[in-house]
Design a protein around this motif. Structure first.
Motif, PDB file in Angstrom:
ATOM      1  N   TYR A 268      -5.752 -15.080   7.690  1.00 30.98           N
ATOM      2  CA  TYR A 268      -4.571 -14.869   8.517  1.00 30.98           C
ATOM      3  C   TYR A 268      -3.306 -15.172   7.736  1.00 30.98           C
ATOM      4  O   TYR A 268      -3.211 -16.198   7.076  1.00 30.98           O
ATOM      5  CB  TYR A 268      -4.601 -15.775   9.742  1.00 30.98           C
ATOM      6  CG  TYR A 268      -5.726 -15.498  10.692  1.00 30.98           C
ATOM      7  CD1 TYR A 268      -6.091 -14.200  11.015  1.00 30.98           C
ATOM      8  CD2 TYR A 268      -6.430 -16.540  11.272  1.00 30.98           C
ATOM      9  CE1 TYR A 268      -7.128 -13.954  11.886  1.00 30.98           C
ATOM     10  CE2 TYR A 268      -7.470 -16.311  12.152  1.00 30.98           C
ATOM     11  CZ  TYR A 268      -7.821 -15.011  12.448  1.00 30.98           C
ATOM     12  OH  TYR A 268      -8.842 -14.775  13.321  1.00 30.98           O
ATOM     13  N   GLY A 269      -2.328 -14.325   7.850  1.00 30.87           N
ATOM     14  CA  GLY A 269      -1.016 -14.630   7.301  1.00 30.87           C
ATOM     15  C   GLY A 269      -0.751 -14.017   5.937  1.00 30.87           C
ATOM     16  O   GLY A 269       0.396 -13.942   5.510  1.00 30.87           O
ATOM     17  N   ASN A 270      -1.809 -13.571   5.250  1.00 32.28           N
ATOM     18  CA  ASN A 270      -1.565 -12.981   3.940  1.00 32.28           C
ATOM     19  C   ASN A 270      -1.099 -11.528   4.083  1.00 32.28           C
ATOM     20  O   ASN A 270      -0.139 -11.121   3.447  1.00 32.28           O
ATOM     21  CB  ASN A 270      -2.813 -13.085   3.078  1.00 32.28           C
ATOM     22  CG  ASN A 270      -3.106 -14.538   2.737  1.00 32.28           C
ATOM     23  OD1 ASN A 270      -2.209 -15.284   2.368  1.00 32.28           O
ATOM     24  ND2 ASN A 270      -4.355 -14.946   2.905  1.00 32.28           N
ATOM     25  N   TRP A 271      -1.787 -10.760   4.897  1.00 36.57           N
ATOM     26  CA  TRP A 271      -1.237  -9.502   5.371  1.00 36.57           C
ATOM     27  C   TRP A 271      -0.580  -9.799   6.717  1.00 36.57           C
ATOM     28  O   TRP A 271      -1.195 -10.428   7.589  1.00 36.57           O
ATOM     29  CB  TRP A 271      -2.345  -8.464   5.599  1.00 36.57           C
ATOM     30  CG  TRP A 271      -2.764  -7.739   4.367  1.00 36.57           C
ATOM     31  CD1 TRP A 271      -3.239  -8.278   3.210  1.00 36.57           C
ATOM     32  CD2 TRP A 271      -2.751  -6.318   4.173  1.00 36.57           C
ATOM     33  NE1 TRP A 271      -3.530  -7.300   2.308  1.00 36.57           N
ATOM     34  CE2 TRP A 271      -3.245  -6.069   2.868  1.00 36.57           C
ATOM     35  CE3 TRP A 271      -2.391  -5.225   4.964  1.00 36.57           C
ATOM     36  CZ2 TRP A 271      -3.380  -4.783   2.347  1.00 36.57           C
ATOM     37  CZ3 TRP A 271      -2.529  -3.944   4.448  1.00 36.57           C
ATOM     38  CH2 TRP A 271      -3.003  -3.725   3.148  1.00 36.57           C
ATOM     39  N   LEU A 272       0.649  -9.338   6.918  1.00 36.55           N
ATOM     40  CA  LEU A 272       1.245  -9.452   8.249  1.00 36.55           C
ATOM     41  C   LEU A 272       0.468  -8.564   9.215  1.00 36.55           C
ATOM     42  O   LEU A 272      -0.104  -7.539   8.814  1.00 36.55           O
ATOM     43  CB  LEU A 272       2.709  -9.020   8.208  1.00 36.55           C
ATOM     44  CG  LEU A 272       3.653  -9.893   7.372  1.00 36.55           C
ATOM     45  CD1 LEU A 272       5.078  -9.346   7.441  1.00 36.55           C
ATOM     46  CD2 LEU A 272       3.620 -11.337   7.846  1.00 36.55           C
ATOM     47  N   HIS A 273       0.467  -8.963  10.500  1.00 38.54           N
ATOM     48  CA  HIS A 273      -0.263  -8.188  11.508  1.00 38.54           C
ATOM     49  C   HIS A 273       0.132  -6.711  11.467  1.00 38.54           C
ATOM     50  O   HIS A 273      -0.721  -5.818  11.446  1.00 38.54           O
ATOM     51  CB  HIS A 273       0.026  -8.790  12.890  1.00 38.54           C
ATOM     52  CG  HIS A 273      -0.595  -8.045  14.023  1.00 38.54           C
ATOM     53  ND1 HIS A 273      -1.958  -8.004  14.243  1.00 38.54           N
ATOM     54  CD2 HIS A 273      -0.036  -7.279  15.004  1.00 38.54           C
ATOM     55  CE1 HIS A 273      -2.208  -7.268  15.311  1.00 38.54           C
ATOM     56  NE2 HIS A 273      -1.063  -6.815  15.789  1.00 38.54           N
ATOM     57  N   GLY A 274       1.431  -6.449  11.434  1.00 35.01           N
ATOM     58  CA  GLY A 274       1.908  -5.058  11.448  1.00 35.01           C
ATOM     59  C   GLY A 274       1.480  -4.291  10.204  1.00 35.01           C
ATOM     60  O   GLY A 274       1.199  -3.084  10.267  1.00 35.01           O
ATOM     61  N   GLU A 275       1.421  -4.972   9.087  1.00 33.37           N
ATOM     62  CA  GLU A 275       0.961  -4.323   7.857  1.00 33.37           C
ATOM     63  C   GLU A 275      -0.508  -3.942   7.978  1.00 33.37           C
ATOM     64  O   GLU A 275      -0.905  -2.826   7.597  1.00 33.37           O
ATOM     65  CB  GLU A 275       1.185  -5.263   6.664  1.00 33.37           C
ATOM     66  CG  GLU A 275       2.664  -5.493   6.356  1.00 33.37           C
ATOM     67  CD  GLU A 275       2.931  -6.617   5.366  1.00 33.37           C
ATOM     68  OE1 GLU A 275       4.063  -6.694   4.860  1.00 33.37           O
ATOM     69  OE2 GLU A 275       2.008  -7.441   5.115  1.00 33.37           O
ATOM     70  N   ALA A 276      -1.314  -4.853   8.509  1.00 32.75           N
ATOM     71  CA  ALA A 276      -2.738  -4.566   8.689  1.00 32.75           C
ATOM     72  C   ALA A 276      -2.932  -3.418   9.682  1.00 32.75           C
ATOM     73  O   ALA A 276      -3.793  -2.549   9.495  1.00 32.75           O
ATOM     74  CB  ALA A 276      -3.474  -5.821   9.170  1.00 32.75           C
ATOM     75  N   VAL A 277      -2.111  -3.416  10.742  1.00 30.87           N
ATOM     76  CA  VAL A 277      -2.206  -2.334  11.733  1.00 30.87           C
ATOM     77  C   VAL A 277      -1.802  -1.006  11.086  1.00 30.87           C
ATOM     78  O   VAL A 277      -2.410   0.044  11.361  1.00 30.87           O
ATOM     79  CB  VAL A 277      -1.331  -2.656  12.967  1.00 30.87           C
ATOM     80  CG1 VAL A 277      -1.169  -1.434  13.855  1.00 30.87           C
ATOM     81  CG2 VAL A 277      -1.944  -3.815  13.748  1.00 30.87           C
TER      82      VAL A 277
END
Lengths: 369, 369
Positions: A268-277
């Protein structure tokens, strides 16, 4: 550039009560402070403001001082970051409430992004079996995503958002001027969710975004306010039909099952949620193409609009079996079957478990070096 | 002795759904097992049974083995006792659910007393924002008290039941034969809540109890089943009017504000909840007498019926200011005012903050040596 839409807010209808989302770009500069906007929605005399150390430095003092003229105000400042979206932080909120001798009359105010909003909402849902809360989302992601729908919660070590509740705020204040202090990377992450609404709901909005994303990236608050209002309205319409996500609401998870794999695998936190989405939406679009529903050109258009928002379109390298195992832990799994949200066309999503497992494997396969 | 009433169960109506309480005294002896009773109410294929080490030794193996014929069954055994009604135990339940890869289809079964029921219910309310659960209460207290009303939760170090949710079960199985293995002290503690219903709701039921308590103490399961059904029906009627305790439901807390002081001061688990409520009801009755609402003879009658159930009628010695401070932490405090449930007459309770503080002080004063 399109003419700005009217965007002072909207009303969200839920099973428990209706509440307003007030959208403004004025509070930081005019005699129209955050405190003045939220005060009418505080029913008791007790207020606990929950925020994180980053946002506290920007907005906490002014909000606290002005509310303290009318209310008993206490503050709980949590460390900033998705990795703190856990039981320890929730316990800090409970401890602050107990130390203040607050009771069922208390109103919690979430001042911050989605992590603060989700945790504060869950603390409100569970303190004394439920007290009031107000959201002041200070990121684009939380303005378009967590302002509507009542999902609150925390992560479990083995899975994101595994613990939580449905709990609705008394009001949401989306102050566009807070986006001026938002890091560019987080603005982009928020735009991923904005683009999601276009892809699942409205191809015309996709065209509007292709025209307006440059202005949004340049922090045109009026245009951003228009987009926030449109996204909140899309989501409010869906949630009104299906508050507890037994049907159509699941479409809002477009890109999220793939995205959760990325987030969980990377920590968690290494890729931002929006980036992963964003990368997850590309994978979902690619699977939709393999199903024969999207053309190669449409998938390219998805990638282009995400790139316009400076978002990643390629996932990190993850072994297929690892990805499938992580998908098996996702909340969207029903009766052991992975269900995915795919695109029948641009602007039209469907929830399905009727896809060829081989095609999913192809999409998940890491690119050969 | 009164003729037994018909008591195979009742239906509870709630905002979210209706559910049955099945009351039986047959399952332990006939071809009518716990598993057969609950199985029709399990909608998915996944079952987690939550229990404590004491109850596990009595009923867990039979229930697990029989359910395993139809379902994937996992077990979470917690330590027995109110002192374990905390976040650590809830986390053990979450961990068991995650380790089993269970998802929204899971049904949790609470096998045990009120502590197990409250914790299992809160875990069900909060796992993936809400999954199904079934209660098999194995104590009289939990059969009459936690079977109806949807209150779930845990204690905070500074206060009882401070964290929780309203969450309704799919069904409740009240198997009277489990009372055969209940320690006598816990049977009495359960009778405190039974007597409470008589005092707040129905003077005729008080008379019935005065006649039938000896049989109940001697484990006449048919009479006990009658009493459980009556109490569940009283509570279901109240809860149907006021699910979230904004009004009439508060009357169910008769004796509890005083009782919470005793429990908190003595440390959870040293006085049983029902014992503290019994002594608390006497204090509430004494304050009602000082208000001029009850006669000395009526207060003596309250003490007699509690004594018939082998319950304490005198609180431990607690300094008045300590007691008042502990009351200030109770959830029933509204806008800073202590509100108490008092008796206008035997069988009729009222919620009021209109009492003389001096009279409350008199009632709370420790007896002089």
């Amino acid at each position: 550039m399109a003419k700005p839409l009217f965007h002072d807010g909207l009303t969200v209808h839920t099973q428990s009560h209706d509440y307003p989302i007030v959208i403004t770009e004025k509070t930081a500069t005019e005699n129209n402070s955050m405190a003045k906007q939220v005060a009418p929605y505080i029913s008791g005399r007790q207020v606990l403001i929950v925020t994180n150390d980053t946002v506290a430095a920007l907005y906490l003092n002014a909000l606290t001082e002005e509310l303290a003229e009318q209310f008993t105000v206490k503050v709980c400042v949590l460390p900033d970051g998705e990795q703190y979206k856990n039981q320890t932080s929730i316990n800090q909120i409970y401890d602050a409430l107990m130390a203040a001798h607050f009771n069922r009359d208390v109103t919690l105010i979430a001042l911050g992004g989605g992590v603060v909003g989700d945790m504060t909402g869950f603390a409100a849902a569970s303190f004394m079996r439920g007290v009031s809360f107000i959201q002041i989302p200070t990121t684009l992601l939380s303005q378009v995503d967590s302002s509507v729908g009542g999902k609150t919660g925390i992560n479990h070590a083995q899975g994101k958002n595994m613990i939580g509740a449905f709990w609705q705020p008394q009001m949401v204040l989306a102050d566009m001027s807070t986006l001026k202090t938002l890091p560019a990377r987080e603005l982009s992450a928020g735009l991923a969710e904005v683009i999601k609404y276009a892809l699942i709901m409205d191809e015309a909005f996709l065209t509007w975004l292709e025209n307006n994303l440059p202005a949004m990236m340049a922090l045109d608050l009026a245009i951003l306010g228009d987009a926030v209002k449109r996204c909140c309205q899309y989501k409010a319409d869906i949630v009104a039909q299906d508050e507890r996500e037994s049907g159509v609401r699941a479409l809002l998870n477009f890109g999220h099952t793939f995205g959760h794999v990325i987030e969980t695998h990377q920590g968690y936190g290494n890729w931002l949620h929006g980036e992963a989405v964003a990368a997850g939406m590309v994978q979902a679009a690619e699977l939709s193409q393999k199903m024969g529903w999207l053309t190669a050109e449409e998938v390219a258009r998805v990638k282009r609009v995400l790139t316009l928002a400076n978002l990643p379109i390629t996932p990190p390298s993850i072994e297929v079996q690892t990805a499938l195992d992580l998908m098996g832990h996702d909340k969207k799994v029903k009766h052991g079957q992975i269900r995915l949200i795919l695109l029948k066309s641009l602007g039209k999503a469907v929830l399905t478990n009727d896809f060829d497992a081989k095609l999913l494997t192809d999409v998940l396969s890491p690119p050969r070096a």
